[in-house]
Enzyme design. Structure first.
Site, short mmCIF file in Angstrom:
data_model
loop_
_atom_site.label_atom_id
_atom_site.label_comp_id
_atom_site.label_asym_id
_atom_site.label_seq_id
_atom_site.Cartn_x
_atom_site.Cartn_y
_atom_site.Cartn_z
CG ASN A 9 -1.85 1.25 1.19
OD1 ASN A 9 -1.78 2.09 0.50
ND2 ASN A 9 -2.56 1.40 2.37
CE LYS A 11 -0.25 3.39 4.69
NZ LYS A 11 -0.19 3.35 6.24
CG HIS A 92 -5.81 2.12 4.88
ND1 HIS A 92 -5.46 3.22 5.90
CD2 HIS A 92 -5.05 1.23 4.71
CE1 HIS A 92 -4.32 2.84 6.24
NE2 HIS A 92 -4.02 1.74 5.81
CD GLU A 94 -2.99 5.67 6.60
OE1 GLU A 94 -2.72 5.68 5.45
OE2 GLU A 94 -2.20 4.93 7.20
CD GLU A 164 -3.77 -2.20 7.33
OE1 GLU A 164 -2.62 -2.55 6.76
OE2 GLU A 164 -4.38 -1.27 7.06
N GLY A 170 2.29 2.06 10.50
CA GLY A 170 3.38 3.11 10.43
C GLY A 170 4.00 3.37 11.77
CB SER A 210 5.09 -2.28 11.97
OG SER A 210 4.46 -0.86 11.98
P1 PGA Z 1 2.66 -0.11 7.67
O1 PGA Z 1 1.07 0.36 6.93
O2 PGA Z 1 2.95 -1.34 6.96
O3 PGA Z 1 3.46 1.11 7.15
O4 PGA Z 1 2.55 -0.12 9.09
C1 PGA Z 1 0.15 -0.56 6.75
C2 PGA Z 1 -1.18 -0.16 6.29
O5 PGA Z 1 -1.53 1.08 6.62
O6 PGA Z 1 -1.47 -0.72 5.27
#
Ligand code: PGA
Length: 246
Positions: A9, A11, A92, A94, A164, A170, A210
């Site tokens: 992803n 982003k 997601h 976010e 998630e 992140g 992560s």
């Molecule tokens: P990350 O993000 O691997 O940077 O923690 C995962 C995601 O938001 O899908």
């Protein structure tokens, strides 16, 4: 029985040139044939990535559920279909946090995605506060149930669920593989209660938060975890290759 599925992803990262460079590099690598892999990229580069990619599936990071109309800034399923996009991330955290995505809009998008055969990767997961107050399962159960409302049983195997935990995205904090497995098994049980065991056993469930080349194999060794949704560590092609070749 369930083909492992690693999805990057990106982003809001990479220019078109950087995205194409990534695809060209991955095209040259030998990747695990038993694994399905994709990158979810910004809208502006989806078409070019799709044209360039050999075996990497291409996903969008969002979509609107309406067919067309006065929705400034949005992108429709017909537009994604024209490009040949394979998957779309829906809900997601976010998007839920910064763009007012709700369980209701998630459900509308899931139903449309199934109709268009652009298969949904539906994100669910709890906040740190919810986990610490022992509400994680209640929260995730509601998210899963609402996302799957009115989904026909025969469509279920085309849905990917991504668990998630928000506190792990992140942050460098990964859920322990046992905790991730525990929640993914719970999600499968929730689907079983809604439909039945046979169909619940077909649904692929990813873990995200992560995930990195050095922890992916531990996560992928768990019975109910069928893949990973990977943000930060999916941006560099050599790391992406390591993730797919877990
Ligand atoms: P990350 O993000 O691997 O940077 O923690 C995962 C995601 O938001 O899908």
């Amino acid at each position: 029985m369930r083909k492992p599925f690693i999805c990057g992803n990106w982003k809001m990262n990479k220019t078109i040139a950087e995205g194409l460079d990534f695809i060209e590099k991955v095209n040259l690598e030998k990747l695990n044939e038993g694994v399905e892999y994709a990158v979810a990229a910004p809208f502006v580069m989806l078409q070019k990535l799709k044209e360039k990619s050999k075996n990497i599936k291409i996903a969008a990071q969002n979509v609107h559920y309406e067919k067309s109309g006065a929705y400034t800034g949005e992108v429709s399923f017909d537009m994604l279909k024209e490009i040949g996009v394979d998957y779309v991330i829906i809900g997601h955290s976010e998007r839920r946090q910064y763009f007012a995505e709700t369980d209701e809009t998630v459900n509308k998008k899931v139903l449309k995605a199934l109709e268009y055969k652009i298969y949904p990767i539906v994100c669910v997961g709890e906040t740190l506060e919810e986990r610490e107050s022992n509400k994680a399962k209640d929260v995730v159960e509601i998210q899963v149930k609402k996302a799957l409302e009115n989904v026909a049983k025969q469509d279920l195997s085309n849905i990917v669920i991504a668990y998630e935990p928000i506190w792990a995205i992140g942050t460098g904090k990964t859920a322990s593989s046992d905790d991730a497995q525990d929640m993914c098994a719970f999600i499968r049980k929730t689907i079983e209660a809604l439909f039945d065991k046979d169909v619940a056993d077909l649904v692929r469930i990813q873990y995200g938060g992560s995930v990195k080349p050095d922890n992916v194999s531990d996560i992928m060794s768990k019975n109910d975890i069928d893949g990973a949704l990977v943000g930060g560590a999916s941006l560099v092609s050599t790391d992406f290759v390591k993730l797919v070749n877990f």
